[in-house]
Design an enzyme around this catalytic site. Structure first.
Site, PDB file in Angstrom:
ATOM      1  N   ASP A 137       0.842  -1.201   0.000  1.00  0.00           N
ATOM      2  CA  ASP A 137       0.000   0.000   0.000  1.00  0.00           C
ATOM      3  C   ASP A 137       0.875   1.249   0.000  1.00  0.00           C
ATOM      4  O   ASP A 137       2.032   1.217   0.433  1.00  0.00           O
ATOM      5  CB  ASP A 137      -0.868   0.058   1.262  1.00  0.00           C
ATOM      6  CG  ASP A 137      -2.049  -0.909   1.226  1.00  0.00           C
ATOM      7  OD1 ASP A 137      -2.393  -1.402   0.138  1.00  0.00           O
ATOM      8  OD2 ASP A 137      -2.619  -1.162   2.302  1.00  0.00           O
ATOM      9  N   MET A 138       0.298   2.380  -0.444  1.00  0.00           N
ATOM     10  CA  MET A 138       1.019   3.652  -0.369  1.00  0.00           C
ATOM     11  C   MET A 138       0.360   4.532   0.682  1.00  0.00           C
ATOM     12  O   MET A 138      -0.871   4.657   0.695  1.00  0.00           O
ATOM     13  CB  MET A 138       0.999   4.364  -1.726  1.00  0.00           C
ATOM     14  CG  MET A 138       1.942   5.533  -1.799  1.00  0.00           C
ATOM     15  SD  MET A 138       3.691   5.072  -1.540  1.00  0.00           S
ATOM     16  CE  MET A 138       4.140   4.487  -3.171  1.00  0.00           C
ATOM     17  N   ARG A 187      -1.113  -0.747  -8.682  1.00  0.00           N
ATOM     18  CA  ARG A 187      -2.464  -0.296  -8.325  1.00  0.00           C
ATOM     19  C   ARG A 187      -2.519   1.223  -8.453  1.00  0.00           C
ATOM     20  O   ARG A 187      -1.661   1.920  -7.923  1.00  0.00           O
ATOM     21  CB  ARG A 187      -2.795  -0.688  -6.878  1.00  0.00           C
ATOM     22  CG  ARG A 187      -4.153  -0.135  -6.420  1.00  0.00           C
ATOM     23  CD  ARG A 187      -4.344  -0.240  -4.913  1.00  0.00           C
ATOM     24  NE  ARG A 187      -4.315  -1.613  -4.455  1.00  0.00           N
ATOM     25  CZ  ARG A 187      -3.995  -1.965  -3.201  1.00  0.00           C
ATOM     26  NH1 ARG A 187      -3.661  -1.039  -2.307  1.00  0.00           N
ATOM     27  NH2 ARG A 187      -3.980  -3.223  -2.852  1.00  0.00           N
TER      28      ARG A 187
HETATM   29  P1  FDA Z   1     -14.138   9.272  -5.224  1.00  0.00           P
HETATM   30  O1  FDA Z   1     -13.763   9.461  -3.807  1.00  0.00           O
HETATM   31  O2  FDA Z   1     -14.198  10.463  -6.118  1.00  0.00           O
HETATM   32  O3  FDA Z   1     -15.532   8.519  -5.260  1.00  0.00           O
HETATM   33  C1  FDA Z   1     -16.208   8.200  -6.465  1.00  0.00           C
HETATM   34  C2  FDA Z   1     -17.544   7.564  -6.091  1.00  0.00           C
HETATM   35  O4  FDA Z   1     -17.296   6.321  -5.437  1.00  0.00           O
HETATM   36  C3  FDA Z   1     -18.349   8.365  -5.081  1.00  0.00           C
HETATM   37  O5  FDA Z   1     -19.151   9.314  -5.715  1.00  0.00           O
HETATM   38  C4  FDA Z   1     -19.156   7.274  -4.397  1.00  0.00           C
HETATM   39  O6  FDA Z   1     -20.211   6.864  -5.209  1.00  0.00           O
HETATM   40  C5  FDA Z   1     -18.174   6.141  -4.328  1.00  0.00           C
HETATM   41  N1  FDA Z   1     -17.370   6.162  -3.080  1.00  0.00           N
HETATM   42  C6  FDA Z   1     -16.060   6.512  -2.965  1.00  0.00           C
HETATM   43  N2  FDA Z   1     -15.630   6.375  -1.685  1.00  0.00           N
HETATM   44  C7  FDA Z   1     -16.700   5.978  -0.989  1.00  0.00           C
HETATM   45  C8  FDA Z   1     -16.887   5.664   0.375  1.00  0.00           C
HETATM   46  N3  FDA Z   1     -15.903   5.758   1.287  1.00  0.00           N
HETATM   47  N4  FDA Z   1     -18.130   5.256   0.752  1.00  0.00           N
HETATM   48  C9  FDA Z   1     -19.126   5.141  -0.132  1.00  0.00           C
HETATM   49  N5  FDA Z   1     -18.995   5.423  -1.457  1.00  0.00           N
HETATM   50  C10 FDA Z   1     -17.813   5.824  -1.864  1.00  0.00           C
HETATM   51  N6  FDA Z   1      -5.432   5.063  -0.996  1.00  0.00           N
HETATM   52  C11 FDA Z   1      -4.144   5.315  -0.704  1.00  0.00           C
HETATM   53  O7  FDA Z   1      -3.800   6.472  -0.419  1.00  0.00           O
HETATM   54  N7  FDA Z   1      -3.235   4.289  -0.675  1.00  0.00           N
HETATM   55  C12 FDA Z   1      -3.561   3.009  -0.991  1.00  0.00           C
HETATM   56  O8  FDA Z   1      -2.702   2.124  -0.961  1.00  0.00           O
HETATM   57  C13 FDA Z   1      -4.919   2.749  -1.327  1.00  0.00           C
HETATM   58  N8  FDA Z   1      -5.331   1.479  -1.636  1.00  0.00           N
HETATM   59  C14 FDA Z   1      -6.600   1.288  -2.118  1.00  0.00           C
HETATM   60  C15 FDA Z   1      -6.991   0.032  -2.580  1.00  0.00           C
HETATM   61  C16 FDA Z   1      -8.225  -0.143  -3.154  1.00  0.00           C
HETATM   62  C17 FDA Z   1      -8.605  -1.493  -3.679  1.00  0.00           C
HETATM   63  C18 FDA Z   1      -9.131   0.958  -3.278  1.00  0.00           C
HETATM   64  C19 FDA Z   1     -10.458   0.823  -3.944  1.00  0.00           C
HETATM   65  C20 FDA Z   1      -8.774   2.188  -2.774  1.00  0.00           C
HETATM   66  C21 FDA Z   1      -7.527   2.358  -2.182  1.00  0.00           C
HETATM   67  N9  FDA Z   1      -7.160   3.594  -1.658  1.00  0.00           N
HETATM   68  C22 FDA Z   1      -5.841   3.803  -1.322  1.00  0.00           C
HETATM   69  C23 FDA Z   1      -8.192   4.637  -1.397  1.00  0.00           C
HETATM   70  C24 FDA Z   1      -8.318   5.595  -2.573  1.00  0.00           C
HETATM   71  O9  FDA Z   1      -7.146   6.374  -2.668  1.00  0.00           O
HETATM   72  C25 FDA Z   1      -9.524   6.518  -2.421  1.00  0.00           C
HETATM   73  O10 FDA Z   1      -9.413   7.237  -1.230  1.00  0.00           O
HETATM   74  C26 FDA Z   1     -10.860   5.817  -2.440  1.00  0.00           C
HETATM   75  O11 FDA Z   1     -10.847   4.738  -3.326  1.00  0.00           O
HETATM   76  C27 FDA Z   1     -11.972   6.784  -2.902  1.00  0.00           C
HETATM   77  O12 FDA Z   1     -11.682   7.274  -4.182  1.00  0.00           O
HETATM   78  P2  FDA Z   1     -12.488   6.888  -5.514  1.00  0.00           P
HETATM   79  O13 FDA Z   1     -11.487   6.617  -6.581  1.00  0.00           O
HETATM   80  O14 FDA Z   1     -13.441   5.810  -5.269  1.00  0.00           O
HETATM   81  O15 FDA Z   1     -13.167   8.253  -5.951  1.00  0.00           O
END
Ligand code: FDA
Length: 311
Positions: A137-138, A187
């Site tokens: 992870d980052m 990722r």
């Molecule tokens: P965004 O936050 O813009 O959300 C887009 C849409 O997704 C929202 O409108 C909503 O519908 C839905 N959504 C998003 N988050 C939600 C929530 N918490 N609850 C409900 N609905 C939600 N970060 C990091 O800094 N280091 C890492 O190593 C990782 N690893 C990681 C692994 C995996 C498998 C995922 C999916 C995510 C991560 N992250 C992460 C977290 C990532 O950086 C980010 O904070 C979240 O995925 C939310 O961003 P989105 O891309 O979903 O977009």
């Protein structure tokens, strides 16, 4: 503003103790966290696998300040990988693990990088014996260089070690170009932390644009992109770009967090795409929970309602 305040709360000791001690918090935690034990994580993994999902499991914890604790976290991952193998869930990387460098010692004064490197080496070795992989992870922007250095070093022995690029950092497209090499598991996420001006991108629109730029670099390259987002617009852009790049479904995957957009997870898996779910477990869920609340005001409202309904 609200997001910044919540992320600051994730680092506050007194707030942490008060929130973790509140019984109502548990119902919110249960939405995002598989449970506290390996058995609970395995039960969730088995049920996701039965529904055609791939899984990556995170043993919750970060910012370890004690070498013995870093070793204990490493032991837990080794045990987890053994159990995944016994349960037949690890084969061909169907269930792998995600590891936070600060949970295995990166933040220890003086010897942090060396300790994290050796601990992740042990975990990667156990993963190989189990037939699966590890993704590192980052964390926040101050850890990026050290994390990429240790991934680079470990990839000499474990070429399938995954790493993470966060599109909210100004450097992310350059990092993608370096990492888009043959076999490289990367990722791509937006990033769950804050960064100062000049290091991070200023607006959500810029972060989204950067994500689209990075996904093009990764999908057009010879590596194995892991597109971690719940954002419907970016998922469609990814699908279109993968088609243009002539990629087969098995040459990249989508990733989402446990408990978030499960309907979309099912849709993508049913469409023949590879869909991996990030499943956290463990008792140290506070930082993870606050980051999920910070991402979405609706989650915060759900949390506040749970608190007030138990009064
Ligand atoms: P965004 O936050 O813009 O959300 C887009 C849409 O997704 C929202 O409108 C909503 O519908 C839905 N959504 C998003 N988050 C939600 C929530 N918490 N609850 C409900 N609905 C939600 N970060 C990091 O800094 N280091 C890492 O190593 C990782 N690893 C990681 C692994 C995996 C498998 C995922 C999916 C995510 C991560 N992250 C992460 C977290 C990532 O950086 C980010 O904070 C979240 O995925 C939310 O961003 P989105 O891309 O979903 O977009």
């Amino acid at each position: 503003m609200l997001r910044q305040a919540l992320l600051a709360l994730s680092a506050s000791g007194p707030a942490r103790d008060a929130i973790m001690a509140t019984a109502a918090t548990r119902s919110v935690v249960a939405r995002f966290v598989a449970g506290e034990t390996i058995d609970e994580a395995l039960a969730v993994t088995a049920s996701l696998a039965a529904g055609g999902r791939l899984v990556t499991i995170d043993f919750l914890g970060e910012d370890t300040t004690d070498p013995a604790q870093a070793a204990a976290v490493t032991d837990e991952y080794v045990r987890l990988l053994g159990r995944l193998c016994e349960a037949g869930l690890a084969a061909r990387g169907r269930a792998e693990v995600s590891v936070k460098p600060t949970a295995v010692g990166l933040g220890l004064p003086g010897s942090g990088e060396k300790t994290a490197l050796e601990n992740i080496r042990r975990i990667a070795s156990a993963a190989r014996n189990a037939g699966t992989t590890v993704t590192v992870d980052m964390e926040d922007h101050t850890r990026v260089d050290a994390t990429l250095r240790l991934v680079g070093e470990l990839r000499a022995d474990f070429p399938d070690l995954g790493c993470v690029i966060q599109s909210y950092l100004q450097r992310s497209a350059d990092d993608c170009r370096v990492l888009a090499a043959t076999g490289s598991r990367v990722r791509l996420c937006k990033g769950a932390y804050q960064a100062p001006d000049g290091v991070g991108l200023a607006s959500k629109a810029d972060v989204d644009m950067s994500y689209a730029r990075c996904l093009r670099i990764l999908l057009d390259g010879p590596g194995y992109p892991m597109l971690a987002t719940h954002d419907p617009r970016l998922i469609s852009i990814a699908a279109a770009r993968a088609g243009l790049a002539g990629r087969d479904n098995d040459s990249f995957e989508y990733q989402m967090l446990y408990g978030i957009r499960p309907g979309e997870q099912a849709r993508l898996a049913a469409s023949g795409a590879q869909m991996r779910v990030y499943v956290p477990y463990g008792s140290d869920w506070y930082g993870y929970l606050v980051r999920r609340l910070a991402e979405r005001p609706a989650n915060l409202m759900f949390f506040l309602r749970a608190l007030s309904s138990r009064r």
